[in-house]
Design a protein around this motif. Sequence first.
Motif, PDB file in Angstrom:
ATOM      1  N   ALA A  17     103.357  92.691  86.122  1.00  0.00           N
ATOM      2  CA  ALA A  17     103.704  93.856  85.309  1.00  0.00           C
ATOM      3  C   ALA A  17     102.858  95.067  85.649  1.00  0.00           C
ATOM      4  O   ALA A  17     103.029  96.130  85.050  1.00  0.00           O
ATOM      5  CB  ALA A  17     103.544  93.514  83.825  1.00  0.00           C
ATOM      6  N   GLY A  18     101.939  94.917  86.591  1.00  0.00           N
ATOM      7  CA  GLY A  18     101.096  96.050  86.958  1.00  0.00           C
ATOM      8  C   GLY A  18     100.040  96.324  85.900  1.00  0.00           C
ATOM      9  O   GLY A  18      99.827  95.536  84.977  1.00  0.00           O
ATOM     10  N   PRO A  19      99.369  97.480  85.985  1.00  0.00           N
ATOM     11  CA  PRO A  19      98.258  97.782  85.089  1.00  0.00           C
ATOM     12  C   PRO A  19      98.680  98.222  83.691  1.00  0.00           C
ATOM     13  O   PRO A  19      97.829  98.332  82.806  1.00  0.00           O
ATOM     14  CB  PRO A  19      97.532  98.904  85.816  1.00  0.00           C
ATOM     15  N   GLY A  20      99.951  98.516  83.488  1.00  0.00           N
ATOM     16  CA  GLY A  20     100.396  98.897  82.144  1.00  0.00           C
ATOM     17  C   GLY A  20     101.444  99.981  82.099  1.00  0.00           C
ATOM     18  O   GLY A  20     102.341  99.953  81.260  1.00  0.00           O
ATOM     19  N   ASP A  21     101.368 100.947  82.981  1.00  0.00           N
ATOM     20  CA  ASP A  21     102.337 102.036  83.016  1.00  0.00           C
ATOM     21  C   ASP A  21     103.682 101.492  83.495  1.00  0.00           C
ATOM     22  O   ASP A  21     103.789 100.996  84.623  1.00  0.00           O
ATOM     23  CB  ASP A  21     101.836 103.131  83.972  1.00  0.00           C
ATOM     24  N   PRO A  22     104.742 101.566  82.668  1.00  0.00           N
ATOM     25  CA  PRO A  22     106.040 101.024  83.085  1.00  0.00           C
ATOM     26  C   PRO A  22     106.577 101.645  84.369  1.00  0.00           C
ATOM     27  O   PRO A  22     107.321 100.992  85.108  1.00  0.00           O
ATOM     28  CB  PRO A  22     106.954 101.349  81.888  1.00  0.00           C
ATOM     29  N   GLU A  23     106.213 102.889  84.654  1.00  0.00           N
ATOM     30  CA  GLU A  23     106.719 103.547  85.850  1.00  0.00           C
ATOM     31  C   GLU A  23     106.119 102.978  87.134  1.00  0.00           C
ATOM     32  O   GLU A  23     106.602 103.277  88.234  1.00  0.00           O
ATOM     33  CB  GLU A  23     106.464 105.053  85.766  1.00  0.00           C
ATOM     34  N   LEU A  24     105.103 102.147  87.016  1.00  0.00           N
ATOM     35  CA  LEU A  24     104.504 101.525  88.189  1.00  0.00           C
ATOM     36  C   LEU A  24     105.124 100.170  88.508  1.00  0.00           C
ATOM     37  O   LEU A  24     104.728  99.519  89.476  1.00  0.00           O
ATOM     38  CB  LEU A  24     102.993 101.370  87.995  1.00  0.00           C
ATOM     39  N   LEU A  25     106.096  99.722  87.718  1.00  0.00           N
ATOM     40  CA  LEU A  25     106.815  98.496  88.029  1.00  0.00           C
ATOM     41  C   LEU A  25     107.629  98.671  89.308  1.00  0.00           C
ATOM     42  O   LEU A  25     108.156  99.749  89.594  1.00  0.00           O
ATOM     43  CB  LEU A  25     107.790  98.141  86.900  1.00  0.00           C
ATOM     44  N   ALA A 129      94.997 100.407  90.891  1.00  0.00           N
ATOM     45  CA  ALA A 129      95.466 101.467  89.990  1.00  0.00           C
ATOM     46  C   ALA A 129      94.303 102.268  89.415  1.00  0.00           C
ATOM     47  O   ALA A 129      94.415 103.478  89.202  1.00  0.00           O
ATOM     48  CB  ALA A 129      96.288 100.864  88.864  1.00  0.00           C
ATOM     49  N   ALA A 130      93.184 101.602  89.169  1.00  0.00           N
ATOM     50  CA  ALA A 130      92.034 102.270  88.555  1.00  0.00           C
ATOM     51  C   ALA A 130      91.512 103.407  89.418  1.00  0.00           C
ATOM     52  O   ALA A 130      91.273 104.515  88.928  1.00  0.00           O
ATOM     53  CB  ALA A 130      90.925 101.253  88.293  1.00  0.00           C
ATOM     54  N   VAL A 131      91.344 103.152  90.703  1.00  0.00           N
ATOM     55  CA  VAL A 131      90.810 104.208  91.570  1.00  0.00           C
ATOM     56  C   VAL A 131      91.876 105.228  91.930  1.00  0.00           C
ATOM     57  O   VAL A 131      91.592 106.425  92.054  1.00  0.00           O
ATOM     58  CB  VAL A 131      90.167 103.620  92.841  1.00  0.00           C
ATOM     59  N   THR A 132      93.122 104.759  92.075  1.00  0.00           N
ATOM     60  CA  THR A 132      94.198 105.691  92.413  1.00  0.00           C
ATOM     61  C   THR A 132      94.406 106.716  91.306  1.00  0.00           C
ATOM     62  O   THR A 132      94.732 107.875  91.578  1.00  0.00           O
ATOM     63  CB  THR A 132      95.501 104.912  92.673  1.00  0.00           C
ATOM     64  N   SER A 210      95.633 103.264  84.034  1.00  0.00           N
ATOM     65  CA  SER A 210      97.013 103.767  84.076  1.00  0.00           C
ATOM     66  C   SER A 210      97.623 104.032  82.709  1.00  0.00           C
ATOM     67  O   SER A 210      98.703 104.617  82.621  1.00  0.00           O
ATOM     68  CB  SER A 210      97.944 102.816  84.855  1.00  0.00           C
ATOM     69  N   LEU A 211      96.969 103.606  81.637  1.00  0.00           N
ATOM     70  CA  LEU A 211      97.519 103.799  80.300  1.00  0.00           C
ATOM     71  C   LEU A 211      97.052 105.125  79.693  1.00  0.00           C
ATOM     72  O   LEU A 211      96.041 105.689  80.131  1.00  0.00           O
ATOM     73  CB  LEU A 211      97.105 102.641  79.396  1.00  0.00           C
ATOM     74  N   PRO A 212      97.750 105.631  78.669  1.00  0.00           N
ATOM     75  CA  PRO A 212      97.337 106.899  78.055  1.00  0.00           C
ATOM     76  C   PRO A 212      95.905 106.867  77.523  1.00  0.00           C
ATOM     77  O   PRO A 212      95.238 107.893  77.476  1.00  0.00           O
ATOM     78  CB  PRO A 212      98.350 107.081  76.915  1.00  0.00           C
ATOM     79  N   GLN A 213      95.426 105.686  77.109  1.00  0.00           N
ATOM     80  CA  GLN A 213      94.069 105.577  76.568  1.00  0.00           C
ATOM     81  C   GLN A 213      93.029 105.260  77.640  1.00  0.00           C
ATOM     82  O   GLN A 213      91.919 104.827  77.324  1.00  0.00           O
ATOM     83  CB  GLN A 213      94.024 104.510  75.470  1.00  0.00           C
ATOM     84  N   GLN A 214      93.359 105.488  78.906  1.00  0.00           N
ATOM     85  CA  GLN A 214      92.390 105.223  79.973  1.00  0.00           C
ATOM     86  C   GLN A 214      91.099 106.009  79.752  1.00  0.00           C
ATOM     87  O   GLN A 214      91.111 107.173  79.380  1.00  0.00           O
ATOM     88  CB  GLN A 214      92.962 105.595  81.346  1.00  0.00           C
ATOM     89  N   ARG A 215      89.982 105.337  79.995  1.00  0.00           N
ATOM     90  CA  ARG A 215      88.660 105.981  79.973  1.00  0.00           C
ATOM     91  C   ARG A 215      87.914 105.521  81.216  1.00  0.00           C
ATOM     92  O   ARG A 215      88.099 104.394  81.685  1.00  0.00           O
ATOM     93  CB  ARG A 215      87.862 105.568  78.728  1.00  0.00           C
ATOM     94  N   HIS A 216      87.052 106.368  81.729  1.00  0.00           N
ATOM     95  CA  HIS A 216      86.238 105.921  82.855  1.00  0.00           C
ATOM     96  C   HIS A 216      84.872 106.583  82.813  1.00  0.00           C
ATOM     97  O   HIS A 216      84.686 107.646  82.218  1.00  0.00           O
ATOM     98  CB  HIS A 216      86.922 106.202  84.195  1.00  0.00           C
ATOM     99  N   ALA A 217      83.915 105.911  83.420  1.00  0.00           N
ATOM    100  CA  ALA A 217      82.564 106.448  83.523  1.00  0.00           C
ATOM    101  C   ALA A 217      82.060 106.252  84.934  1.00  0.00           C
ATOM    102  O   ALA A 217      82.255 105.186  85.528  1.00  0.00           O
ATOM    103  CB  ALA A 217      81.633 105.751  82.528  1.00  0.00           C
TER     104      ALA A 217
END
Length: 262
Positions: A17-25, A129-132, A210-217
């Motif tokens: 199902a990928g990382p979560g974003d349906p458009e990445l299916l 997906a995280a780095v992209t 890839s989700l709307p709630q993505q956070r990164h540090a």
Amino acid sequence: MSLSSYAASGQVTLVGAGPGDPELLTIKALKAIQAATLLLVDDLVSEGIVALATASARIIRVGKRGGCRSTPQSFIEKLMITAAQEGERVVRLKGGDPFMFGRGGEEVEHLQAAGVRVDVVNGITAGLAAVTSLQLPLTHRQHAHGVVFVTGHAKPGDSGTDWRALAQTAHSAKLTLVIYMGVGGAARIQQELLSGLAAGTPVLIVQNASLPQQRHAQTTLDQLHATIEREGLGSPAVIVVGDVVSGVSAMDQTGIYLERRG
């Protein structure tokens, strides 16, 4: 592959199902989901993807997440076999890619041993997906000659990854490390990687890629655990270690940049 290709009775398809974003299916994954009569859905699959199933399809949640109560793997495998033998078109819907730390290999072995037809549809793995999502590569001619995908979570009774040996290899071969399920063991991972990698090695932690709630540090290896604790980052998350991370341009004065999307 046409939708009718999935019409044969008694089969199981492991779908990434990928990382979560349906458009990445992938298109193939979408067709399999829409043809399923039964979907066995992991916790990390987003609701937007589950919603793509037909109204007549049965959906069973079979949660698998580290540190939480999980459906026994043996039960999932038995359920897939029984449903397929009863003529169901079963989709085992798994976050990321079925063969990337998703027990897909174990499930294929059990299904084949039971004489059940099984197909596998790849999905975009969270480490990519995280780095992209931040327009970063995992390999780069100047910074990284290769990439290692590794789990930070060992099964009971297993000593797990030899982080010291991996650190030495990553340093000598200029490799990017992508660590799955490593947040809980970040303190030990940090300590052991420092045996072979410099304290200032760039590190990126991405939660909910890839989700709307993505956070990164973004931080450095010697501050990995402290950054996770201070910023409240948690699973699902991937940790990326290596010089490719230095490409994140937006940083504050502390050297840590947090983004909340949405």
